[in-house]
Design an enzyme around this catalytic site. Structure first.
Site, PDB file in Angstrom:
ATOM      1  N   GLY A  46      -4.805-116.853  -3.931  1.00 52.47           N
ATOM      2  CA  GLY A  46      -5.767-116.133  -4.019  1.00 52.47           C
ATOM      3  C   GLY A  46      -5.652-114.754  -3.700  1.00 52.47           C
ATOM      4  O   GLY A  46      -4.622-114.340  -3.299  1.00 52.47           O
ATOM      5  N   GLN A  51      -7.797-105.912  -1.597  1.00 50.65           N
ATOM      6  CA  GLN A  51      -6.165-105.928  -1.555  1.00 50.65           C
ATOM      7  C   GLN A  51      -5.467-105.352  -2.623  1.00 50.65           C
ATOM      8  O   GLN A  51      -4.144-104.982  -2.514  1.00 50.65           O
ATOM      9  CB  GLN A  51      -5.716-107.613  -1.623  1.00 50.65           C
ATOM     10  CG  GLN A  51      -6.205-108.290  -0.398  1.00 50.65           C
ATOM     11  CD  GLN A  51      -5.793-109.769  -0.327  1.00 50.65           C
ATOM     12  OE1 GLN A  51      -6.435-110.564  -0.963  1.00 50.65           O
ATOM     13  NE2 GLN A  51      -4.511-109.990   0.393  1.00 50.65           N
ATOM     14  N   CYS A  88      -1.555-114.674   4.662  1.00 49.78           N
ATOM     15  CA  CYS A  88      -2.244-113.566   3.919  1.00 49.78           C
ATOM     16  C   CYS A  88      -1.138-112.591   3.184  1.00 49.78           C
ATOM     17  O   CYS A  88      -0.222-112.285   3.925  1.00 49.78           O
ATOM     18  CB  CYS A  88      -3.066-112.819   4.660  1.00 49.78           C
ATOM     19  SG  CYS A  88      -3.998-111.398   3.804  1.00 49.78           S
ATOM     20  N   LEU A  89      -1.262-112.404   1.908  1.00 51.62           N
ATOM     21  CA  LEU A  89      -0.395-111.447   1.161  1.00 51.62           C
ATOM     22  C   LEU A  89      -0.628-110.263   1.857  1.00 51.62           C
ATOM     23  O   LEU A  89       0.584-109.548   1.447  1.00 51.62           O
ATOM     24  CB  LEU A  89      -0.955-111.462  -0.187  1.00 51.62           C
ATOM     25  CG  LEU A  89      -0.642-112.892  -0.789  1.00 51.62           C
ATOM     26  CD1 LEU A  89      -1.046-112.855  -2.524  1.00 51.62           C
ATOM     27  CD2 LEU A  89       0.627-113.314  -1.078  1.00 51.62           C
ATOM     28  N   HIS A 130     -11.138-117.747   2.755  1.00 49.72           N
ATOM     29  CA  HIS A 130     -10.168-116.514   2.837  1.00 49.72           C
ATOM     30  C   HIS A 130     -10.441-115.343   2.209  1.00 49.72           C
ATOM     31  O   HIS A 130     -10.693-114.295   2.395  1.00 49.72           O
ATOM     32  CB  HIS A 130      -9.024-117.077   2.805  1.00 49.72           C
ATOM     33  CG  HIS A 130      -7.691-115.805   3.123  1.00 49.72           C
ATOM     34  ND1 HIS A 130      -7.026-116.112   4.029  1.00 49.72           N
ATOM     35  CD2 HIS A 130      -7.219-114.961   2.376  1.00 49.72           C
ATOM     36  CE1 HIS A 130      -6.164-115.001   4.180  1.00 49.72           C
ATOM     37  NE2 HIS A 130      -6.276-114.207   3.111  1.00 49.72           N
ATOM     38  N   GLU A 131     -10.552-115.474   0.771  1.00 48.05           N
ATOM     39  CA  GLU A 131     -10.870-114.414  -0.233  1.00 48.05           C
ATOM     40  C   GLU A 131     -12.272-113.889   0.172  1.00 48.05           C
ATOM     41  O   GLU A 131     -12.341-112.562   0.068  1.00 48.05           O
ATOM     42  CB  GLU A 131     -10.757-114.894  -1.610  1.00 48.05           C
ATOM     43  CG  GLU A 131      -9.362-115.334  -1.837  1.00 48.05           C
ATOM     44  CD  GLU A 131      -8.291-114.674  -1.401  1.00 48.05           C
ATOM     45  OE1 GLU A 131      -8.302-113.359  -1.532  1.00 48.05           O
ATOM     46  OE2 GLU A 131      -7.055-115.183  -1.153  1.00 48.05           O
ATOM     47  N   HIS A 134     -12.039-111.583   2.827  1.00 47.11           N
ATOM     48  CA  HIS A 134     -11.502-109.965   2.389  1.00 47.11           C
ATOM     49  C   HIS A 134     -12.395-109.220   1.931  1.00 47.11           C
ATOM     50  O   HIS A 134     -12.562-108.036   1.923  1.00 47.11           O
ATOM     51  CB  HIS A 134     -10.525-110.262   1.276  1.00 47.11           C
ATOM     52  CG  HIS A 134      -9.206-110.572   1.870  1.00 47.11           C
ATOM     53  ND1 HIS A 134      -8.408-109.594   2.560  1.00 47.11           N
ATOM     54  CD2 HIS A 134      -8.253-111.627   1.659  1.00 47.11           C
ATOM     55  CE1 HIS A 134      -7.261-110.210   2.859  1.00 47.11           C
ATOM     56  NE2 HIS A 134      -7.204-111.269   2.335  1.00 47.11           N
TER      57      HIS A 134
END
Ligand code: ZN
Length: 174
Positions: A46, A51, A88-89, A130-131, A134
């Site tokens: 995702g 981000q 997390c990226l 999670h997304e 963000h």
């Protein structure tokens, strides 16, 4: 479509609340395509617009070969709890156990502005939560009582040998 640099922890853009999307044209389509390309390149499951430094309510999630483009998403219902490792990226090299809702129902818009509903359980539910976090400037580390709960995961050759029990991949990263 292109792979863009991912904003990392410490960059204030990661903490901005995304503005609602009200224009469903070329700019949004390119943003969604960039999100998908960058997510797949990372790789991750995702990626959210903040981000990429874009404060808009748009994200992508791809689980089990199914790509979901979520614009202005809202969780309308949820049930159960599920605790699992999550990364997390924007926080490379780390993961932690986070409790999420096990099952969620999301209402959003697609890239054309049409209303869509997505139901998810387990991994997909976790990725969407999670997304969507963000999009509100929230990160999974905000759920931890202490940053001591962070587990180092394969950021380098050395740390890969020191993975604690229970840190088996694949860990969700988005
Ligand atoms: Zn993330």
């Amino acid at each position: 479509m292109s792979v863009k640099p991912i904003v990392l922890l410490g960059d204030p853009r990661l903490r901005l609340k995304g503005e609602p999307v009200d224009s469903f044209g070329k700019y949004l389509h390119e943003l969604l395509d960039d999100l998908t390309d960058t997510m797949r390149h990372a790789p991750g499951v995702g990626l959210a617009a903040p981000q990429l430094g874009v404060a808009l309510q748009a994200c992508v999630v791809e689980v089990e070969g199914q790509l979901h483009e979520l614009v202005n998403p809202t969780i309308v219902r949820s049930s159960g709890d599920d605790r699992d490792l999550e990364g997390c990226l924007s926080i490379p090299g780390y993961a932690a156990y986070v409790t999420r809702r096990e099952r969620i129902w999301v209402v959003a818009q697609n890239r054309l502005g049409r209303r869509i509903k997505v139901a998810g359980v387990g991994y997909l539910a976790r990725a969407m939560q999670h997304e969507i976090d963000h999009l509100h400037g929230k990160l999974y580390i905000d759920y931890l009582a202490s940053l001591d709960e962070l587990i180092s995961v394969g950021a380098s050759e050395e740390s890969a040998e020191e993975q604690p029990e229970g840190a088996e991949l694949p860990t969700l990263v988005g």
